[in-house]
Motif scaffolding. Structure first.
Motif, PDB file in Angstrom:
ATOM      1  N   ILE A 152       0.842  -1.190   0.000  1.00 39.61           N
ATOM      2  CA  ILE A 152       0.000   0.000   0.000  1.00 39.61           C
ATOM      3  C   ILE A 152       0.883   1.247   0.000  1.00 39.61           C
ATOM      4  N   ASP A 153       0.290   2.437   0.100  1.00 41.09           N
ATOM      5  CA  ASP A 153       1.084   3.658  -0.073  1.00 41.09           C
ATOM      6  C   ASP A 153       0.792   4.702   1.007  1.00 41.09           C
ATOM      7  N   LEU A 154       0.912   4.319   2.254  1.00 41.36           N
ATOM      8  CA  LEU A 154       0.677   5.229   3.370  1.00 41.36           C
ATOM      9  C   LEU A 154       1.672   6.390   3.356  1.00 41.36           C
ATOM     10  N   VAL A 155       2.948   6.092   3.101  1.00 39.10           N
ATOM     11  CA  VAL A 155       3.982   7.126   3.093  1.00 39.10           C
ATOM     12  C   VAL A 155       3.711   8.156   2.002  1.00 39.10           C
ATOM     13  N   LYS A 156       3.329   7.697   0.830  1.00 46.07           N
ATOM     14  CA  LYS A 156       3.028   8.602  -0.285  1.00 46.07           C
ATOM     15  C   LYS A 156       1.875   9.528   0.075  1.00 46.07           C
ATOM     16  N   LYS A 157       0.836   8.962   0.671  1.00 44.93           N
ATOM     17  CA  LYS A 157      -0.334   9.770   1.038  1.00 44.93           C
ATOM     18  C   LYS A 157       0.029  10.809   2.094  1.00 44.93           C
ATOM     19  N   TYR A 158       0.885  10.409   3.047  1.00 47.79           N
ATOM     20  CA  TYR A 158       1.297  11.369   4.065  1.00 47.79           C
ATOM     21  C   TYR A 158       2.126  12.490   3.450  1.00 47.79           C
ATOM     22  N   LYS A 159       3.044  12.133   2.544  1.00 47.05           N
ATOM     23  CA  LYS A 159       3.886  13.145   1.901  1.00 47.05           C
ATOM     24  C   LYS A 159       3.050  14.131   1.107  1.00 47.05           C
ATOM     25  N   ALA A 161      -0.074  14.974   1.700  1.00 44.87           N
ATOM     26  CA  ALA A 161      -0.773  15.835   2.660  1.00 44.87           C
ATOM     27  C   ALA A 161       0.185  16.844   3.284  1.00 44.87           C
ATOM     28  N   LEU A 162       1.423  16.402   3.528  1.00 46.62           N
ATOM     29  CA  LEU A 162       2.426  17.281   4.126  1.00 46.62           C
ATOM     30  C   LEU A 162       2.804  18.407   3.173  1.00 46.62           C
ATOM     31  N   GLU A 163       3.020  18.081   1.903  1.00 48.85           N
ATOM     32  CA  GLU A 163       3.390  19.101   0.918  1.00 48.85           C
ATOM     33  C   GLU A 163       2.287  20.143   0.763  1.00 48.85           C
ATOM     34  N   LYS A 164       1.047  19.685   0.767  1.00 48.02           N
ATOM     35  CA  LYS A 164      -0.079  20.615   0.650  1.00 48.02           C
ATOM     36  C   LYS A 164      -0.148  21.527   1.886  1.00 48.02           C
ATOM     37  N   VAL A 199      -5.186  13.526   8.915  1.00 48.91           N
ATOM     38  CA  VAL A 199      -4.289  12.660   8.143  1.00 48.91           C
ATOM     39  C   VAL A 199      -4.233  11.261   8.769  1.00 48.91           C
ATOM     40  N   MET A 200      -4.078  11.201  10.087  1.00 47.96           N
ATOM     41  CA  MET A 200      -4.023   9.893  10.753  1.00 47.96           C
ATOM     42  C   MET A 200      -5.317   9.118  10.548  1.00 47.96           C
ATOM     43  N   SER A 201      -6.435   9.819  10.591  1.00 41.86           N
ATOM     44  CA  SER A 201      -7.717   9.160  10.373  1.00 41.86           C
ATOM     45  C   SER A 201      -7.822   8.608   8.954  1.00 41.86           C
ATOM     46  N   ASP A 202      -7.379   9.397   7.970  1.00 43.16           N
ATOM     47  CA  ASP A 202      -7.417   8.947   6.571  1.00 43.16           C
ATOM     48  C   ASP A 202      -6.509   7.745   6.346  1.00 43.16           C
ATOM     49  N   LEU A 203      -5.306   7.789   6.927  1.00 46.70           N
ATOM     50  CA  LEU A 203      -4.380   6.674   6.763  1.00 46.70           C
ATOM     51  C   LEU A 203      -4.924   5.431   7.464  1.00 46.70           C
ATOM     52  N   ARG A 293      -2.246   1.639  16.132  1.00 46.14           N
ATOM     53  CA  ARG A 293      -2.545   3.078  16.213  1.00 46.14           C
ATOM     54  C   ARG A 293      -1.530   3.895  15.418  1.00 46.14           C
ATOM     55  N   PHE A 294      -2.028   4.806  14.604  1.00 50.81           N
ATOM     56  CA  PHE A 294      -1.149   5.736  13.896  1.00 50.81           C
ATOM     57  C   PHE A 294      -0.721   6.838  14.857  1.00 50.81           C
ATOM     58  N   LYS A 295       0.531   7.294  14.709  1.00 53.97           N
ATOM     59  CA  LYS A 295       1.013   8.387  15.541  1.00 53.97           C
ATOM     60  C   LYS A 295       2.167   9.079  14.842  1.00 53.97           C
ATOM     61  N   PHE A 296       2.375  10.335  15.192  1.00 51.59           N
ATOM     62  CA  PHE A 296       3.544  11.055  14.707  1.00 51.59           C
ATOM     63  C   PHE A 296       4.690  10.802  15.675  1.00 51.59           C
ATOM     64  N   GLU A 297       5.899  10.787  15.149  1.00 49.78           N
ATOM     65  CA  GLU A 297       7.058  10.569  16.009  1.00 49.78           C
ATOM     66  C   GLU A 297       7.125  11.639  17.097  1.00 49.78           C
ATOM     67  N   SER A 298       6.790  12.888  16.719  1.00 48.29           N
ATOM     68  CA  SER A 298       6.739  13.967  17.722  1.00 48.29           C
ATOM     69  C   SER A 298       5.663  14.963  17.299  1.00 48.29           C
ATOM     70  N   GLU A 299       6.072  16.082  16.686  1.00 49.05           N
ATOM     71  CA  GLU A 299       5.123  17.120  16.312  1.00 49.05           C
ATOM     72  C   GLU A 299       4.326  16.742  15.061  1.00 49.05           C
ATOM     73  N   LYS A 300       3.020  16.936  15.119  1.00 52.03           N
ATOM     74  CA  LYS A 300       2.168  16.647  13.961  1.00 52.03           C
ATOM     75  C   LYS A 300       2.559  17.528  12.779  1.00 52.03           C
ATOM     76  N   MET A 301       2.689  16.893  11.620  1.00 50.15           N
ATOM     77  CA  MET A 301       3.071  17.524  10.357  1.00 50.15           C
ATOM     78  C   MET A 301       4.498  18.075  10.385  1.00 50.15           C
ATOM     79  N   ALA A 302       5.293  17.616  11.350  1.00 47.84           N
ATOM     80  CA  ALA A 302       6.707  18.022  11.397  1.00 47.84           C
ATOM     81  C   ALA A 302       7.573  16.876  11.886  1.00 47.84           C
ATOM     82  N   SER A 303       7.119  15.651  11.659  1.00 44.35           N
ATOM     83  CA  SER A 303       7.889  14.465  12.038  1.00 44.35           C
ATOM     84  C   SER A 303       7.349  13.273  11.258  1.00 44.35           C
ATOM     85  N   SER A 304       8.050  12.156  11.334  1.00 46.47           N
ATOM     86  CA  SER A 304       7.652  10.983  10.562  1.00 46.47           C
ATOM     87  C   SER A 304       6.410  10.311  11.138  1.00 46.47           C
TER      88      SER A 304
END
Length: 312
Positions: A152-159, A161-164, A199-203, A293-304
């Motif tokens: 699947i392409d979770l990373v692509k979808k996150y990228k 959303a991040l670029e936008k 984003v986490m909900s969509d993924l 559970r999906f989570k950001f490494e630290s800050e939302k939209m500023a971490s993996s």
């Protein structure tokens, strides 16, 4: 001791505490003695970097974790401890046991050789530690790992959303600068927090659709191998978790390959359900098994983006 992890100057406090805990578990398993000079040096190096409260907790956890492990080993027919190893480097367990061991799938961090017992006297220990009394996350795969396994392409979808988001909010492209910028601007942080939650909900929905399309036998293999580490055959291991922020500390032990939850899963009578905003729960025979559970490494939209396997 065969070898040790190498860290840079930015190693986290939690990593240091975890290492101290793991090293001390081996110390107590070895009858309150260092199993070799390298282990002692690694401990002395790391212990200087943590505060007294963390050291007290890591020490208290390690002592009771070792007792719980030895109690289990005796019940399973193992004899006296002959040697203790901290299995930090890839390939170390293969070298020690003489059997090809995939350490990406076997989470043993302390390997014990007993004078006698099952599996040629080998038994591994995967150590965890928490300030609380409950169970903690047991698996933390990156979104890319899940993508590769499931196609699947979770990373692509996150990228995307991040670029936008960076374009719409005029955010710095550098991850470090973006994180500082967000934290320094409450209005921006409010927006990125909302976007991150969406984003986490969509993924989560994307992953749910993929898992829901798989038949239960394939799901069983995926859960046991990639989330529960329950397909490990050699060397066998147990997960031991030290618990509590202050004395009296406690410890719990789980045998990954033989427990009620795994047996329920193996019945193939299980189901998936969306839990909260960003989680997927797995049930078997009506019993809650675990959640992803999906989570950001630290800050939302500023971490993996990562996932966490957790008790449910």
């Amino acid at each position: 001791m065969e070898s040790f992890k190498r860290y840079n100057l930015n190693e986290s406090r939690n990593t240091l505490i975890a290492d101290v805990n793991e090293l001390l578990v081996g110390y107590y398993l070895n009858n309150n003695k260092w199993y070799d000079n390298s282990a002692k040096k690694q401990y002395e190096s790391r212990v200087k970097e943590i505060n007294p409260e963390d050291l007290e907790r890591a020490t208290g956890h390690a002592e009771i974790m070792a007792k719980e492990f030895l109690k289990y080993a005796r019940q399973k027919g193992y004899g006296k401890v002959s040697k203790v190893y901290w299995t930090a480097r890839a390939g170390s367990m293969t070298k020690l046991t003489g059997v090809d061991v995939d350490q990406k799938k076997n989470p043993t961090d302390t390997l014990i050789k007993f004078a006698s017992g099952p599996s040629d006297g080998w038994l591994g220990l995967s150590a965890k530690s928490t300030k609380g009394k409950g169970e903690i996350g047991f698996k933390n795969p990156g979104a890319g790992t899940v993508d590769k396994k499931l196609g699947i392409d979770l990373v692509k979808k996150y990228k995307e959303a991040l670029e936008k988001t960076m374009e719409d909010l005029d955010l710095p492209k550098s991850t470090k600068e973006r994180k500082l910028f967000i934290r320094a601007n409450s209005e921006i942080k409010s927006k990125t927090t909302k976007i991150g939650m969406d984003v986490m909900s969509d993924l989560r929905d994307n992953l749910f659709s993929k898992l829901n399309s798989m038949d239960n036998s394939d799901l069983l293999d995926y859960f046991l191998e990639d989330w529960l580490d329950a397909n490990v055959m050699y060397p066998p291991y147990v997960k031991v978790t030290g618990k509590g922020n202050k004395k009296p500390f406690s410890a719990s032990l789980i045998e990954p390959t033989e427990n009620e939850k795994n047996e329920a899963l193996k019945s193939l009578d299980f189901s998936l359900e969306k839990v909260g905003n960003e989680s997927i729960g797995v049930k078997a025979k009506g019993k809650k098994i675990f959640k992803m559970r999906f989570k950001f490494e630290s800050e939302k939209m500023a971490s993996s983006m990562k996932l966490s396997g957790e008790s449910w």
